[in-house]
Design a protein around this motif. Structure first.
Motif, PDB file in Angstrom:
ATOM      1  N   ALA A 396       0.746  -1.237  -0.035  1.00  0.00           N
ATOM      2  CA  ALA A 396       0.135   0.065  -0.068  1.00  0.00           C
ATOM      3  C   ALA A 396       0.991   1.178  -0.089  1.00  0.00           C
ATOM      4  CB  ALA A 396      -1.129  -0.107   1.092  1.00  0.00           C
ATOM      5  N   ARG A 397       1.977   1.165   0.941  1.00  0.00           N
ATOM      6  CA  ARG A 397       2.704   2.449   0.988  1.00  0.00           C
ATOM      7  C   ARG A 397       3.611   2.679  -0.544  1.00  0.00           C
ATOM      8  NH1 ARG A 397       5.077   0.722   6.660  1.00  0.00           N
ATOM      9  NH2 ARG A 397       3.453   1.590   7.691  1.00  0.00           N
ATOM     10  N   ALA A 398       4.116   1.389  -1.224  1.00  0.00           N
ATOM     11  CA  ALA A 398       4.517   1.615  -2.520  1.00  0.00           C
ATOM     12  C   ALA A 398       3.568   2.122  -3.646  1.00  0.00           C
ATOM     13  CB  ALA A 398       5.252   0.259  -2.916  1.00  0.00           C
ATOM     14  N   ILE A 399       2.328   1.771  -3.422  1.00  0.00           N
ATOM     15  CA  ILE A 399       1.357   2.339  -4.263  1.00  0.00           C
ATOM     16  C   ILE A 399       1.344   4.031  -4.137  1.00  0.00           C
ATOM     17  CG2 ILE A 399      -1.103   2.505  -4.812  1.00  0.00           C
ATOM     18  CD1 ILE A 399      -1.415  -0.567  -4.237  1.00  0.00           C
ATOM     19  N   PHE A 400       1.249   4.254  -2.931  1.00  0.00           N
ATOM     20  CA  PHE A 400       1.217   5.897  -2.747  1.00  0.00           C
ATOM     21  C   PHE A 400       2.536   6.493  -3.047  1.00  0.00           C
ATOM     22  CE2 PHE A 400      -2.506   4.977   0.266  1.00  0.00           C
ATOM     23  CZ  PHE A 400      -3.276   6.018  -0.180  1.00  0.00           C
ATOM     24  N   LYS A 401       3.487   5.755  -2.938  1.00  0.00           N
ATOM     25  CA  LYS A 401       4.880   6.378  -3.396  1.00  0.00           C
ATOM     26  C   LYS A 401       4.781   6.613  -4.775  1.00  0.00           C
ATOM     27  CE  LYS A 401       7.684   5.126   0.494  1.00  0.00           C
ATOM     28  NZ  LYS A 401       8.786   4.057   0.841  1.00  0.00           N
ATOM     29  N   LYS A 402       4.329   5.550  -5.493  1.00  0.00           N
ATOM     30  CA  LYS A 402       4.302   5.747  -7.134  1.00  0.00           C
ATOM     31  C   LYS A 402       3.344   6.737  -7.577  1.00  0.00           C
ATOM     32  CE  LYS A 402       3.187   2.740 -10.946  1.00  0.00           C
ATOM     33  NZ  LYS A 402       2.906   1.539 -11.531  1.00  0.00           N
ATOM     34  N   ASN A 403       2.269   7.007  -6.839  1.00  0.00           N
ATOM     35  CA  ASN A 403       1.148   7.767  -7.121  1.00  0.00           C
ATOM     36  C   ASN A 403       1.120   9.130  -6.105  1.00  0.00           C
ATOM     37  OD1 ASN A 403      -0.662   6.475  -8.834  1.00  0.00           O
ATOM     38  ND2 ASN A 403      -0.038   4.882  -7.545  1.00  0.00           N
ATOM     39  N   LEU A 404       2.189  10.038  -6.394  1.00  0.00           N
ATOM     40  CA  LEU A 404       2.542  10.888  -5.560  1.00  0.00           C
ATOM     41  C   LEU A 404       1.558  12.152  -5.327  1.00  0.00           C
ATOM     42  CD1 LEU A 404       6.264  11.823  -6.752  1.00  0.00           C
ATOM     43  CD2 LEU A 404       5.418  10.468  -4.642  1.00  0.00           C
ATOM     44  N   ASP A 405       0.700  12.246  -6.485  1.00  0.00           N
ATOM     45  CA  ASP A 405      -0.347  13.279  -6.397  1.00  0.00           C
ATOM     46  C   ASP A 405      -1.613  12.816  -5.640  1.00  0.00           C
ATOM     47  OD1 ASP A 405       0.537  14.595  -9.758  1.00  0.00           O
ATOM     48  OD2 ASP A 405       1.239  15.243  -7.571  1.00  0.00           O
ATOM     49  N   THR A 406      -1.739  11.714  -5.191  1.00  0.00           N
ATOM     50  CA  THR A 406      -2.969  10.955  -4.550  1.00  0.00           C
ATOM     51  C   THR A 406      -3.021  10.841  -3.085  1.00  0.00           C
ATOM     52  OG1 THR A 406      -3.073   9.121  -6.631  1.00  0.00           O
ATOM     53  CG2 THR A 406      -4.193   8.491  -4.554  1.00  0.00           C
ATOM     54  N   GLU A 407      -3.764  11.535  -2.577  1.00  0.00           N
ATOM     55  CA  GLU A 407      -3.708  11.638  -1.313  1.00  0.00           C
ATOM     56  C   GLU A 407      -5.013  10.455  -0.614  1.00  0.00           C
ATOM     57  OE1 GLU A 407      -1.286  14.310  -0.852  1.00  0.00           O
ATOM     58  OE2 GLU A 407      -2.241  13.430   0.982  1.00  0.00           O
ATOM     59  N   VAL A 408      -5.909  10.023  -1.365  1.00  0.00           N
ATOM     60  CA  VAL A 408      -6.888   8.963  -0.803  1.00  0.00           C
ATOM     61  C   VAL A 408      -6.953   7.981  -1.639  1.00  0.00           C
ATOM     62  CG1 VAL A 408      -9.220   8.728  -0.203  1.00  0.00           C
ATOM     63  CG2 VAL A 408      -7.918  10.797   0.456  1.00  0.00           C
ATOM     64  N   ALA A 409      -7.058   6.673  -1.246  1.00  0.00           N
ATOM     65  CA  ALA A 409      -7.252   5.540  -2.201  1.00  0.00           C
ATOM     66  C   ALA A 409      -8.515   4.943  -1.615  1.00  0.00           C
ATOM     67  CB  ALA A 409      -6.035   4.564  -2.207  1.00  0.00           C
ATOM     68  N   VAL A 410      -9.192   4.220  -2.505  1.00  0.00           N
ATOM     69  CA  VAL A 410     -10.488   3.504  -2.054  1.00  0.00           C
ATOM     70  C   VAL A 410     -10.069   1.994  -1.889  1.00  0.00           C
ATOM     71  CG1 VAL A 410     -12.724   2.637  -2.946  1.00  0.00           C
ATOM     72  CG2 VAL A 410     -11.975   4.922  -3.370  1.00  0.00           C
ATOM     73  N   VAL A 411     -10.411   1.336  -0.721  1.00  0.00           N
ATOM     74  CA  VAL A 411     -10.121   0.172  -0.588  1.00  0.00           C
ATOM     75  C   VAL A 411     -11.244  -0.939  -1.116  1.00  0.00           C
ATOM     76  CG1 VAL A 411      -9.753  -1.463   1.251  1.00  0.00           C
ATOM     77  CG2 VAL A 411      -8.808   0.718   1.586  1.00  0.00           C
ATOM     78  N   LEU A 412     -10.810  -1.934  -1.648  1.00  0.00           N
ATOM     79  CA  LEU A 412     -11.874  -2.865  -2.215  1.00  0.00           C
ATOM     80  C   LEU A 412     -11.812  -4.172  -1.805  1.00  0.00           C
ATOM     81  CD1 LEU A 412     -11.604  -1.807  -6.257  1.00  0.00           C
ATOM     82  CD2 LEU A 412     -13.288  -0.684  -4.397  1.00  0.00           C
ATOM     83  N   ASP A 413     -13.031  -4.589  -1.751  1.00  0.00           N
ATOM     84  CA  ASP A 413     -13.311  -6.128  -1.206  1.00  0.00           C
ATOM     85  C   ASP A 413     -14.005  -6.895  -2.365  1.00  0.00           C
ATOM     86  OD1 ASP A 413     -14.755  -8.064   1.796  1.00  0.00           O
ATOM     87  OD2 ASP A 413     -13.156  -8.694   0.194  1.00  0.00           O
ATOM     88  N   ASN A 414     -13.309  -7.601  -3.071  1.00  0.00           N
ATOM     89  CA  ASN A 414     -13.913  -8.106  -4.341  1.00  0.00           C
ATOM     90  C   ASN A 414     -14.768  -7.300  -5.106  1.00  0.00           C
ATOM     91  OD1 ASN A 414     -13.221 -11.023  -3.571  1.00  0.00           O
ATOM     92  ND2 ASN A 414     -15.051 -10.921  -2.188  1.00  0.00           N
ATOM     93  N   LEU A 415     -14.038  -6.131  -5.288  1.00  0.00           N
ATOM     94  CA  LEU A 415     -14.578  -5.109  -6.395  1.00  0.00           C
ATOM     95  C   LEU A 415     -15.409  -4.392  -5.755  1.00  0.00           C
ATOM     96  CD1 LEU A 415     -14.601  -6.907  -9.928  1.00  0.00           C
ATOM     97  CD2 LEU A 415     -12.721  -5.693  -8.982  1.00  0.00           C
ATOM     98  N   ARG A 416     -15.737  -4.391  -4.330  1.00  0.00           N
ATOM     99  CA  ARG A 416     -16.790  -3.556  -3.808  1.00  0.00           C
ATOM    100  C   ARG A 416     -16.292  -2.622  -2.732  1.00  0.00           C
ATOM    101  NH1 ARG A 416     -19.540  -8.115  -5.125  1.00  0.00           N
ATOM    102  NH2 ARG A 416     -21.823  -7.547  -5.944  1.00  0.00           N
ATOM    103  N   PRO A 417     -16.342  -1.257  -2.874  1.00  0.00           N
ATOM    104  CA  PRO A 417     -15.811  -0.382  -2.094  1.00  0.00           C
ATOM    105  C   PRO A 417     -16.079  -0.618  -0.634  1.00  0.00           C
ATOM    106  CG  PRO A 417     -17.426   0.698  -3.347  1.00  0.00           C
ATOM    107  CD  PRO A 417     -17.316  -0.788  -3.790  1.00  0.00           C
ATOM    108  N   ILE A 418     -14.977  -0.610   0.361  1.00  0.00           N
ATOM    109  CA  ILE A 418     -15.672  -0.817   1.934  1.00  0.00           C
ATOM    110  C   ILE A 418     -14.942   0.269   2.710  1.00  0.00           C
ATOM    111  CG2 ILE A 418     -15.549  -3.493   1.693  1.00  0.00           C
ATOM    112  CD1 ILE A 418     -12.997  -3.542   2.824  1.00  0.00           C
ATOM    113  N   GLY A 419     -14.040   1.190   1.960  1.00  0.00           N
ATOM    114  CA  GLY A 419     -13.490   2.428   3.049  1.00  0.00           C
ATOM    115  C   GLY A 419     -12.480   3.067   2.226  1.00  0.00           C
ATOM    116  N   LEU A 420     -12.106   4.160   2.917  1.00  0.00           N
ATOM    117  CA  LEU A 420     -10.907   4.850   2.219  1.00  0.00           C
ATOM    118  C   LEU A 420      -9.627   5.016   3.012  1.00  0.00           C
ATOM    119  CD1 LEU A 420     -12.966   8.519   1.488  1.00  0.00           C
ATOM    120  CD2 LEU A 420     -12.363   6.546  -0.127  1.00  0.00           C
TER     121      LEU A 420
END
Length: 827
Positions: A396-420
């Motif tokens: 997860a940290r690596a994803i944020f480091k790759k996307n420097l302009d991203t402040e929030v990501a959507v967490v999915l469980d089997n393609l359904r959003p469950i949290g930020l």
């Protein structure tokens, strides 16, 4: 000259450094402040305080102990305090020689920076690196037109400082001019070696550098040395620097006379704005990234962008848009008619000028930037960054480091959003489970969510709202959208795309400017009145853009009803919160009418503030600033200080008068004269429009109320300010279907009978107090316009609650009621 200046600074620094190293004991550091003794309460450094002279004295023995003191002061004291403080170092045993003390005294930040960053004083040129970013030509299908040279500095540890960081450090070291010239020389070398003849290079220059007489000769000598055609060099001046536009214009005329061209950078963010633009007559205007970025969908940025483009065209300037990253931004600029642009979409800055850029996006209907006739929320959805719930923390940290302009990501469980998942939590908290980092999901919507519900949700949001998550009918994640991106679209559903402002429906844009210029050219008696909302940006920050738009609508309706249609007066809307009156004659009652505008606005705008802010008389923003409620500044430009040649000159005179007005607290009128004359409201005026509205509701009892949808039509003839009326029983259940003003047919839904309204404030406030209730102004989900709700309890003979009459009144009707009452009072 450059090497001599650096050498002198370096010699001073070395002597000072050596002298401290030789002193093994009893040295003193004197820190002179602005008497902010409270800031020293938490400092763990032994010191002596001289309160009479606001001086703090620290003992040290060597360079190491001095560095420790400086580090602690820089770490613990407020930055503003250090900016305004001075230091000097003396021997403990010697009497202080005044001449020596004055020579050794310098600003704290300069003294501190020279110890931390002496490397920059030794040889600035060796640390400068120039990066080149292409500027593309829209009229040539995105072909590279030129390059901007961007300064970078590499420190001894190998870290690259960007331009802002570099010049901030140079400013502290008092070597900004030396760094500026070193960057310019490196940029010209890059032009000669790597950029083909015929391709311009834009070189940033500080205004204070341009002001030095020797600078132009240095620049011309370097250009000649490398065989560069002067016309291919564009001197890019940072407009945000504080400098006299008139002095700057003189220097630019000299530069232009030598064949070089001029560009104004960051237009729209600076101190002088229109004055600088009018005085300098630049060849190019570069629009600040903050205006262009995500301008599509922002009413305020769109209006500002249109104003800058229109003025640039009138002055013969070419506009360059900076900071383009999204396809939507590029298409928007293309549709606005811009010729040149630069940004990460096309190419990032590189040490070696790139020869290729990303192609322009296709201009088909799917990507056009115009506002569609029908609002479709799907147009504003972005995929966003998603992370599966079983992802490890490290991934997860690596994803944020790759996307420097991203402040929030959507967490999915089997393609359904469950949290930020927020960037800050991922890098600061410690847990083994990704779920422990998650915040609850914000508002969830589908592609079929009606715009009325979106409008309601936006109104309830304040400040920077979390992104909303869109899912399909099966609950599968589709994407996210930012509420602020769709806000303006909801407001402007009914907007006119011609010469009328979408919010006020008053004359705006080129039509207004043309009318103003024609009037000034043909009528020497033209009088201009500029009306400006005070503290409007702070209000937007505090209450959100929806209420900000409501405030603009309210003022526009008051101004419209006071002046629109009057002989010889044109009412216009310029920019976001500015209005203008163009009068072809002197109006004896003008000041009285403008005072009436102030009185009515202060009275009605109270419905746009929270009760606590009204009680205090001011509201606060997140930065701690305090701003008075409901005030406007008005400037009357009457030509008494010289003939007004055009709209630009008029705007400059108005800006000067408004600046005088804004130095006062509260509403004010400033009239142009040899010494500007101030007209202040003498008292508060509260019209009884609320009482008249409630009286009208009370009178409805004489009408026969029934299931018939037209049974109350005659009531709307008597009281046209009501948009819709309905009645609730004592339990909050609507008795009959809505009675709708015939003028609102098709805009407000019929029906409503039997609906439970008891959760609504207009019911329970009247139910609990048995007194009338008037809401704040809000965005109606029925009409998508601004209004307020009035409710009146109807009591039986025993004094108990029998029913409640409820009605909606639009902003225009509020203004009409207050105007009617004002006219009656005058009679």
């Amino acid at each position: 000259m450059l090497s001599i200046n650096i050498g002198i600074g370096l010699a001073w620094f070395c002597l000072d450094y050596i002298s401290i190293e030789k002193k093994n004991q009893h040295m003193k550091l004197y820190l002179n402040t602005l008497d902010q003794t409270f800031a020293f309460s938490s400092i763990d450094l032994k010191h002596v305080h001289n309160p009479e002279k606001s001086v703090f004295i620290f003992d040290f023995d060597d360079e190491k102990s001095l560095t420790h003191i400086l580090n602690r002061l820089a770490e613990l004291l407020p930055e503003q305090l250090l900016d305004e403080s001075y230091v000097t170092v003396t021997k403990d045993t010697n009497a202080m020689d005044p001449a020596e003390t004055i020579a050794g005294t310098m600003p704290f930040n300069t003294f501190y920076a020279r110890r931390l960053h002496s490397w920059l004083l030794k040889d600035i040129s060796s640390h400068v690196q120039i990066y080149f970013q292409p500027i593309v030509d829209f009229t040539q299908n995105g072909k590279i037109f030129g390059y901007e040279a961007l300064c970078r500095i590499e420190n001894p540890s190998g870290r690259l400082l960007d331009g802002e960081e570099s010049f901030k450090l140079a400013s502290q070291l008092k070597c900004s001019e030396e760094l500026d010239i070193a960057c310019q020389q490196s940029a010209l070398v890059g032009k000669a070696n790597s950029i083909a003849p015929g391709t311009p290079i834009f070189i940033n220059v500080l205004p204070q550098t341009i002001m030095k007489k020797r600078w132009l000769n240095f620049m011309l000598d370097t250009i000649g040395k490398y065989g560069i055609e002067p016309r291919e060099v564009v001197i890019e001046i940072i407009e945000s620097e504080k400098v006299s536009p008139e002095l700057l214009a003189e220097c630019c005329d000299q530069i232009r006379a030598q064949g070089l061209r001029i560009a104004l950078d960051d237009m729209g963010s600076g101190f002088n704005g229109l004055r600088t633009l009018a005085a300098v007559r630049a060849d190019y205007i570069k629009i600040d990234r903050a205006i262009v970025h995500e301008a599509q969908g922002s009413r305020v940025r769109t209006v500002l962008l249109e104003a800058i483009i229109s003025m640039a065209q009138r002055l013969g300037c070419t506009v360059v848009a900076e900071g383009l990253e999204r396809v939507e931004d590029i298409n928007f600029c293309l549709d606005m008619g811009l010729a040149y642009a630069q940004g990460y979409y096309f190419a990032k800055p590189e040490r070696k000028p790139t020869r290729s850029v990303t192609e322009l996006p296709k201009q088909d209907e799917a990507h056009r930037s115009h506002v569609p006739d029908e609002f479709r929320i799907g147009e504003f959805v972005m995929r966003g960054v998603t992370i599966e719930v079983n992802t490890s923390i490290e991934e997860a940290r690596a994803i944020f480091k790759k996307n420097l302009d991203t402040e929030v990501a959507v967490v999915l469980d089997n393609l359904r959003p469950i949290g930020l998942l927020k960037r800050g939590k991922v890098f600061t908290q410690r847990s083994n489970s990704l779920g422990a980092y998650c915040d609850a999901l914000p508002k969830m919507i589908t592609s079929r969510t009606p715009s009325s519900l979106l409008a309601r949700g936006l109104y309830l949001e304040r400040g920077d709202a979390e992104p909303w998550v869109m899912v399909g009918d099966d609950g599968i994640y589709i994407g996210i959208l930012q509420p602020v991106e769709i806000m303006a679209q909801l407001i402007s559903r009914k907007m006119s795309t011609g010469s009328l402002h979408p919010l006020s429906q008053l004359t705006t844009g080129p039509t207004l400017r043309q009318s103003l210029d024609v009037s000034l050219r043909n009528n020497p008696n033209t009088i201009l009145v500029y009306i400006d909302l005070d503290h409007f940006k702070a209000y937007n920050d505090r209450y959100g853009f929806i209420r900000g738009d409501a405030m603009i609508r309210l003022l526009s309706e008051i101004v419209r009803q006071e002046f629109l249609g009057a002989a010889g007066i044109l009412v216009g809307h310029i920019g976001g919160d500015d209005f203008v009156l163009i009068l072809d004659h002197i109006n004896t009652y003008l000041e009285d009418k403008l005072l009436d505008v102030i009185y009515r606005f202060q009275d009605l705008a109270s419905h746009l503030y929270d009760a606590s802010d009204l009680e205090r008389g001011f509201f606060t923003t997140e930065d701690g600033g305090e701003h008075p409620v409901a005030s406007i500044s008005i400037a009357i430009v009457n030509g008494s200080q010289g003939v007004l040649s055009n709209s630009v000159a008029a705007a400059e005179r108005a800006a000067y008068l408004k600046k005088i007005g804004k130095s006062n607290i509260g509403s004010i009128i400033v009239v142009e004269d040899t010494t500007p004359r101030l007209v202040l409201p003498v008292h508060e005026v509260h019209s009884d429009w609320q009482a008249r509205a409630l009286e009208a509701l009370q009178s409805l009892l004489k009408y026969r109320r029934s299931e018939g949808s037209h049974c109350m039509d005659s009531c709307f003839n008597d009281y046209p300010f009501f948009e819709v009326i309905f009645e609730l029983n004592a339990n909050g259940i609507q008795r009959y279907p809505n009675w709708i003003n015939p003028n609102m047919y098709g805009k407000i839904k019929a029906g409503g009978g039997g609906v439970d309204r008891s959760p609504q404030a207009y019911y329970y406030a009247a139910y609990e107090t048995l007194k009338p209730y008037i809401s704040n102004i809000y965005l109606s989900t029925a009409t998508e316009d601004f209004c307020l709700t009035v409710s009146l309890p109807i009591l039986n003979q025993m004094g108990g609650l029998e029913s409640i009459l409820v009605a909606d009144i639009s902003i225009a009707a509020m203004a009409m009621l207050s105007s009617t009452m004002a006219a009656a009072t005058e009679k």
